[in-house]
Design a protein around this motif. Structure first.
Motif, mmCIF file in Angstrom:
data_model
loop_
_atom_site.group_PDB
_atom_site.id
_atom_site.type_symbol
_atom_site.label_atom_id
_atom_site.label_comp_id
_atom_site.label_asym_id
_atom_site.label_seq_id
_atom_site.Cartn_x
_atom_site.Cartn_y
_atom_site.Cartn_z
ATOM 1 N N ILE A 20 38.200 17.304 -13.721
ATOM 2 C CA ILE A 20 37.243 16.409 -14.382
ATOM 3 C C ILE A 20 35.815 16.839 -14.055
ATOM 4 O O ILE A 20 34.964 16.933 -14.944
ATOM 5 N N LEU A 21 35.555 17.134 -12.792
ATOM 6 C CA LEU A 21 34.204 17.520 -12.381
ATOM 7 C C LEU A 21 33.796 18.863 -12.984
ATOM 8 O O LEU A 21 32.655 19.023 -13.433
ATOM 9 N N GLU A 22 34.702 19.819 -13.009
ATOM 10 C CA GLU A 22 34.398 21.125 -13.594
ATOM 11 C C GLU A 22 34.068 21.012 -15.076
ATOM 12 O O GLU A 22 33.097 21.595 -15.556
ATOM 13 N N LYS A 23 34.894 20.264 -15.802
ATOM 14 C CA LYS A 23 34.679 20.136 -17.242
ATOM 15 C C LYS A 23 33.437 19.303 -17.538
ATOM 16 O O LYS A 23 32.722 19.565 -18.509
ATOM 17 N N ALA A 24 33.171 18.305 -16.703
ATOM 18 C CA ALA A 24 31.950 17.515 -16.871
ATOM 19 C C ALA A 24 30.721 18.393 -16.694
ATOM 20 O O ALA A 24 29.736 18.266 -17.421
ATOM 21 N N PHE A 25 30.791 19.305 -15.720
ATOM 22 C CA PHE A 25 29.685 20.233 -15.506
ATOM 23 C C PHE A 25 29.503 21.139 -16.719
ATOM 24 O O PHE A 25 28.379 21.340 -17.192
ATOM 25 N N GLU A 26 30.584 21.685 -17.226
ATOM 26 C CA GLU A 26 30.509 22.601 -18.362
ATOM 27 C C GLU A 26 29.880 21.933 -19.583
ATOM 28 O O GLU A 26 28.988 22.503 -20.229
ATOM 29 N N ILE A 27 30.327 20.733 -19.903
ATOM 30 C CA ILE A 27 29.828 20.093 -21.114
ATOM 31 C C ILE A 27 28.417 19.547 -20.928
ATOM 32 O O ILE A 27 27.582 19.629 -21.837
ATOM 33 N N SER A 28 28.109 19.006 -19.761
ATOM 34 C CA SER A 28 26.767 18.455 -19.545
ATOM 35 C C SER A 28 25.720 19.555 -19.443
ATOM 36 O O SER A 28 24.551 19.343 -19.764
ATOM 37 N N TYR A 29 26.129 20.746 -19.006
ATOM 38 C CA TYR A 29 25.202 21.879 -18.958
ATOM 39 C C TYR A 29 24.724 22.227 -20.358
ATOM 40 O O TYR A 29 23.537 22.492 -20.583
ATOM 41 N N SER A 46 41.741 16.435 -21.254
ATOM 42 C CA SER A 46 43.051 15.922 -21.682
ATOM 43 C C SER A 46 43.649 14.944 -20.664
ATOM 44 O O SER A 46 44.849 14.674 -20.694
ATOM 45 N N VAL A 47 42.824 14.396 -19.766
ATOM 46 C CA VAL A 47 43.312 13.341 -18.872
ATOM 47 C C VAL A 47 43.106 12.006 -19.561
ATOM 48 O O VAL A 47 42.328 11.886 -20.514
ATOM 49 N N SER A 48 43.788 11.014 -19.092
ATOM 50 C CA SER A 48 43.644 9.687 -19.690
ATOM 51 C C SER A 48 42.396 8.991 -19.154
ATOM 52 O O SER A 48 41.863 9.367 -18.101
ATOM 53 N N LYS A 49 41.952 7.979 -19.886
ATOM 54 C CA LYS A 49 40.798 7.206 -19.411
ATOM 55 C C LYS A 49 41.144 6.507 -18.100
ATOM 56 O O LYS A 49 40.291 6.378 -17.205
ATOM 57 N N GLY A 50 42.388 6.094 -17.980
ATOM 58 C CA GLY A 50 42.826 5.456 -16.735
ATOM 59 C C GLY A 50 42.726 6.413 -15.560
ATOM 60 O O GLY A 50 42.324 6.013 -14.459
ATOM 61 N N ALA A 51 43.067 7.688 -15.803
ATOM 62 C CA ALA A 51 42.984 8.688 -14.730
ATOM 63 C C ALA A 51 41.531 8.916 -14.335
ATOM 64 O O ALA A 51 41.221 9.078 -13.150
ATOM 65 N N PHE A 52 40.634 8.933 -15.326
ATOM 66 C CA PHE A 52 39.208 9.105 -15.015
ATOM 67 C C PHE A 52 38.735 7.973 -14.107
ATOM 68 O O PHE A 52 38.108 8.218 -13.069
ATOM 69 N N PHE A 53 39.037 6.727 -14.497
ATOM 70 C CA PHE A 53 38.541 5.595 -13.728
ATOM 71 C C PHE A 53 39.322 5.380 -12.424
ATOM 72 O O PHE A 53 38.860 4.633 -11.557
ATOM 73 N N TYR A 54 40.442 6.045 -12.279
ATOM 74 C CA TYR A 54 41.127 6.032 -10.987
ATOM 75 C C TYR A 54 40.311 6.815 -9.964
ATOM 76 O O TYR A 54 40.217 6.432 -8.792
ATOM 77 N N HIS A 55 39.699 7.902 -10.423
ATOM 78 C CA HIS A 55 38.939 8.775 -9.519
ATOM 79 C C HIS A 55 37.471 8.380 -9.399
ATOM 80 O O HIS A 55 36.851 8.627 -8.360
ATOM 81 N N PHE A 56 36.901 7.784 -10.459
ATOM 82 C CA PHE A 56 35.466 7.454 -10.464
ATOM 83 C C PHE A 56 35.249 6.070 -11.056
ATOM 84 O O PHE A 56 35.799 5.740 -12.101
ATOM 85 N N LYS A 57 34.390 5.290 -10.388
ATOM 86 C CA LYS A 57 34.116 3.939 -10.880
ATOM 87 C C LYS A 57 33.368 3.962 -12.201
ATOM 88 O O LYS A 57 33.557 3.094 -13.054
ATOM 89 N N MET A 62 30.710 9.824 -10.966
ATOM 90 C CA MET A 62 31.231 11.147 -11.295
ATOM 91 C C MET A 62 30.118 12.189 -11.278
ATOM 92 O O MET A 62 30.287 13.302 -10.772
ATOM 93 N N GLY A 63 28.943 11.829 -11.820
ATOM 94 C CA GLY A 63 27.818 12.754 -11.871
ATOM 95 C C GLY A 63 27.348 13.175 -10.491
ATOM 96 O O GLY A 63 27.048 14.350 -10.247
ATOM 97 N N LEU A 64 27.297 12.241 -9.570
ATOM 98 C CA LEU A 64 26.891 12.562 -8.200
ATOM 99 C C LEU A 64 27.923 13.464 -7.523
ATOM 100 O O LEU A 64 27.567 14.395 -6.802
ATOM 101 N N ALA A 65 29.196 13.194 -7.783
ATOM 102 C CA ALA A 65 30.252 14.054 -7.240
ATOM 103 C C ALA A 65 30.169 15.449 -7.852
ATOM 104 O O ALA A 65 30.399 16.450 -7.163
ATOM 105 N N MET A 66 29.836 15.525 -9.120
ATOM 106 C CA MET A 66 29.678 16.818 -9.796
ATOM 107 C C MET A 66 28.581 17.648 -9.130
ATOM 108 O O MET A 66 28.736 18.853 -8.910
ATOM 109 N N ILE A 67 27.474 17.012 -8.781
ATOM 110 C CA ILE A 67 26.383 17.724 -8.115
ATOM 111 C C ILE A 67 26.831 18.217 -6.741
ATOM 112 O O ILE A 67 26.622 19.375 -6.378
ATOM 113 N N ASN A 68 27.464 17.331 -5.982
ATOM 114 C CA ASN A 68 27.847 17.670 -4.611
ATOM 115 C C ASN A 68 28.989 18.678 -4.536
ATOM 116 O O ASN A 68 28.992 19.553 -3.659
#
Length: 204
Positions: A20-29, A46-57, A62-68
């Protein structure tokens, strides 16, 4: 089932989070952080919305985790490690900046620098982003200061040089030329590198 990432075994949940973090970086770049939605990221992973919110509120967590976890390690490898190579200070600095401008295929001139982009977007708007992004820049600036200070101690850099001011000047030059590259392409990098070399010669 465990998956391997950079030689390390990750559990399924860890691997999903990292993806999720890798793909978020690619698209936001390419699209910009604010213009990138959670749905954009989900579609790309291709993850579910539930899976996204399981890992990030939320998106900003998610954006802060992407930076770090994505941007910081990449920045450290591209900017900090080369500065610690056993070379004269000015040569280390020039080689590092030339490499990141001209020899890093992941950074496309038309999209600029991912760190500079997100600083412009989020630092004025979000205190948490500002704090994390400041740490990102400070890491590079502190390393530049150490390299220049070592050069002074070795007698390769002018004793009167203010290493803090010089390191800030070098960083802002890099940040500025990455933005100009969005307009003029890689050719302007060549002109900047010529002037950078002249400046670095002047402090020896």
């Amino acid at each position: 089932m465990q998956k391997v990432l950079n030689g390390k075994f990750l559990k399924k949940g860890e691997y999903t989070r990292h993806t999720i973090l890798e793909k978020a970086f690619e698209i936001s770049y390419k699209k910009g952080y604010q213009a990138t939605s959670i749905d954009d990221i989900i579609a790309l992973t291709s993850v579910s919305k539930g899976a996204f919110f399981y890992h990030f509120k939320n998106k900003d967590e998610m954006g802060l985790a992407m930076i770090n976890e994505i941007m910081y390690p990449g920045m450290y490898e591209a900017l900090v490690i080369p500065l610690n190579e056993d070379k004269p200070a000015t040569q280390s600095i020039y080689d590092m900046i030339k490499s990141i401008l001209m020899e890093t295929p992941a950074f496309d001139p038309q999209y600029g620098c991912p760190a500079v982009n997100i600083i412009e977007e989020m630092a004025p708007l979000n205190v948490s982003f500002k704090k994390v992004l400041s740490g990102l820049v400070n890491e590079t600036q502190n390393t530049l200061e150490k390299v220049l200070l070592k050069g002074k101690e070795e007698g390769r850099i002018r004793k009167e040089l203010n290493v803090k001011q010089s390191s800030m000047f070098i960083i802002t030059g890099y940040m500025g030329i990455r933005n100009l590259g969005k307009l003029y392409g890689v050719d302007c990098y060549q002109e900047y590198l010529k002037e950078l070399k002249r400046y670095l010669s002047s402090i020896e």
